[in-house]
Scaffold this motif. Structure first.
Motif, mmCIF file in Angstrom:
data_model
loop_
_atom_site.group_PDB
_atom_site.id
_atom_site.type_symbol
_atom_site.label_atom_id
_atom_site.label_comp_id
_atom_site.label_asym_id
_atom_site.label_seq_id
_atom_site.Cartn_x
_atom_site.Cartn_y
_atom_site.Cartn_z
ATOM 1 N N ALA A 21 38.001 -111.097 -14.988
ATOM 2 C CA ALA A 21 36.612 -111.568 -15.433
ATOM 3 C C ALA A 21 35.646 -110.580 -14.414
ATOM 4 C CB ALA A 21 36.458 -113.104 -15.155
ATOM 5 N N VAL A 22 34.543 -110.585 -15.221
ATOM 6 C CA VAL A 22 33.474 -109.841 -14.295
ATOM 7 C C VAL A 22 32.308 -110.685 -14.428
ATOM 8 C CG1 VAL A 22 32.189 -107.811 -14.355
ATOM 9 C CG2 VAL A 22 34.646 -107.645 -14.957
ATOM 10 N N ARG A 23 31.737 -110.655 -13.269
ATOM 11 C CA ARG A 23 30.147 -111.351 -13.494
ATOM 12 C C ARG A 23 29.418 -110.534 -14.117
ATOM 13 N NH1 ARG A 23 28.362 -114.735 -9.062
ATOM 14 N NH2 ARG A 23 30.056 -114.245 -7.876
ATOM 15 N N ARG A 24 28.565 -111.356 -15.141
ATOM 16 C CA ARG A 24 27.919 -111.086 -16.153
ATOM 17 C C ARG A 24 27.018 -109.689 -15.712
ATOM 18 N NH1 ARG A 24 29.177 -112.897 -20.661
ATOM 19 N NH2 ARG A 24 29.240 -115.047 -21.027
ATOM 20 N N ALA A 25 26.292 -109.966 -14.538
ATOM 21 C CA ALA A 25 25.242 -108.974 -14.076
ATOM 22 C C ALA A 25 25.807 -107.853 -13.725
ATOM 23 C CB ALA A 25 24.693 -109.588 -12.566
ATOM 24 N N TRP A 26 27.164 -107.555 -13.730
ATOM 25 C CA TRP A 26 28.116 -106.346 -13.518
ATOM 26 C C TRP A 26 28.586 -105.897 -14.699
ATOM 27 C CZ3 TRP A 26 28.105 -103.229 -8.949
ATOM 28 C CH2 TRP A 26 27.468 -103.964 -7.785
ATOM 29 N N ALA A 27 28.368 -106.351 -16.046
ATOM 30 C CA ALA A 27 29.028 -106.026 -16.949
ATOM 31 C C ALA A 27 28.410 -104.630 -17.405
ATOM 32 C CB ALA A 27 28.495 -107.058 -18.189
ATOM 33 N N GLY A 28 29.337 -103.753 -17.961
ATOM 34 C CA GLY A 28 29.052 -102.285 -18.399
ATOM 35 C C GLY A 28 29.063 -101.609 -17.241
ATOM 36 N N GLN A 29 29.472 -101.899 -16.048
ATOM 37 C CA GLN A 29 29.398 -100.913 -14.773
ATOM 38 C C GLN A 29 30.855 -100.394 -14.437
ATOM 39 O OE1 GLN A 29 26.565 -101.947 -12.037
ATOM 40 N NE2 GLN A 29 25.670 -103.318 -13.346
ATOM 41 N N GLY A 30 31.946 -100.717 -15.086
ATOM 42 C CA GLY A 30 33.161 -100.178 -14.750
ATOM 43 C C GLY A 30 34.105 -101.172 -14.076
ATOM 44 N N VAL A 31 33.822 -102.277 -13.641
ATOM 45 C CA VAL A 31 34.370 -103.315 -13.064
ATOM 46 C C VAL A 31 35.708 -103.503 -13.641
ATOM 47 C CG1 VAL A 31 34.569 -105.533 -12.038
ATOM 48 C CG2 VAL A 31 32.311 -104.159 -11.888
ATOM 49 N N PRO A 32 36.035 -103.795 -14.961
ATOM 50 C CA PRO A 32 37.213 -103.907 -15.461
ATOM 51 C C PRO A 32 38.425 -102.807 -15.153
ATOM 52 C CG PRO A 32 35.777 -104.884 -17.076
ATOM 53 C CD PRO A 32 34.943 -103.961 -15.803
ATOM 54 N N ALA A 33 37.738 -101.839 -15.455
ATOM 55 C CA ALA A 33 38.524 -100.373 -15.217
ATOM 56 C C ALA A 33 38.982 -100.290 -13.562
ATOM 57 C CB ALA A 33 37.721 -99.234 -15.532
ATOM 58 N N ALA A 34 37.996 -100.578 -12.712
ATOM 59 C CA ALA A 34 38.340 -100.554 -11.335
ATOM 60 C C ALA A 34 39.375 -101.766 -10.997
ATOM 61 C CB ALA A 34 37.086 -100.790 -10.513
ATOM 62 N N LEU A 35 39.262 -102.916 -11.457
ATOM 63 C CA LEU A 35 40.255 -103.906 -11.329
ATOM 64 C C LEU A 35 41.485 -103.615 -11.788
ATOM 65 C CD1 LEU A 35 37.992 -107.201 -11.580
ATOM 66 C CD2 LEU A 35 39.015 -106.454 -9.739
ATOM 67 N N LEU A 36 41.717 -103.065 -12.948
ATOM 68 C CA LEU A 36 43.018 -102.857 -13.447
ATOM 69 C C LEU A 36 43.593 -101.464 -12.676
ATOM 70 C CD1 LEU A 36 41.959 -103.124 -17.317
ATOM 71 C CD2 LEU A 36 43.361 -104.885 -16.023
ATOM 72 N N ALA A 37 42.597 -100.524 -12.342
ATOM 73 C CA ALA A 37 43.294 -99.476 -11.632
ATOM 74 C C ALA A 37 43.748 -100.025 -10.106
ATOM 75 C CB ALA A 37 42.048 -98.290 -11.294
#
Length: 137
Positions: free
Chosen positions: A67-83
């Motif tokens: 999950a990603v805080r909505r304010a950070w959507a579209g800023q690569g957070v899922p990719a960073a967490l998965l990495a």
């Protein structure tokens, strides 16, 4: 995964639920840019008998509650967490990193596929179809 897809709201209570879920070998990874507020989270588990009962024990780590805080959507957070989860599982000497999602979540599946995940198969559990993805380590 805390709650839902990568663009899901991540409020304090949902994050704390993920922390509490970190029992039985599960480990939540909170994402923080330079020590600020938590912007995302993913739960890494050593087994997943519900969605991956056929996985050979001790070979994989299983991801949930991304999950990603909505304010950070579209800023690569899922990719960073998965990495980060990838590096963690690799450091443990595992062979695979695995996850699942509802098969009809096409945008989420496109995200995973765009980040290099391979569709393993689709399975029906409890009347719903789930797509199972994996990455070789």
């Amino acid at each position: 995964m805390v709650g839902g897809p990568p663009d899901a709201a991540l409020d304090g209570e949902r994050f704390h639920r993920c922390q509490r879920a970190g029992r039985d070998g599960a480990r939540p990874f909170p994402g923080r840019p330079r020590g600020e507020q938590v912007v995302g989270v993913v739960l890494v588990q050593p087994q997943d008998p519900v969605f991956w009962p056929d996985a050979e024990p001790g070979t994989s780590a299983f991801l949930h509650k991304l999950a990603v805080r909505r304010a950070w959507a579209g800023q690569g957070v899922p990719a960073a967490l998965l990495a980060h989860a990838y590096r963690h599982a690799r450091a443990l000497g595992l062979r695979y990193l695995r996850l699942d999602c509802v098969a009809s979540r096409h945008a989420l599946r496109a995200l995973y596929e765009g980040l290099g995940w391979t569709l393993h198969d689709c399975v029906k559990i409890g009347g719903r179809e789930f797509a199972r993805y994996e990455r070789a380590l």
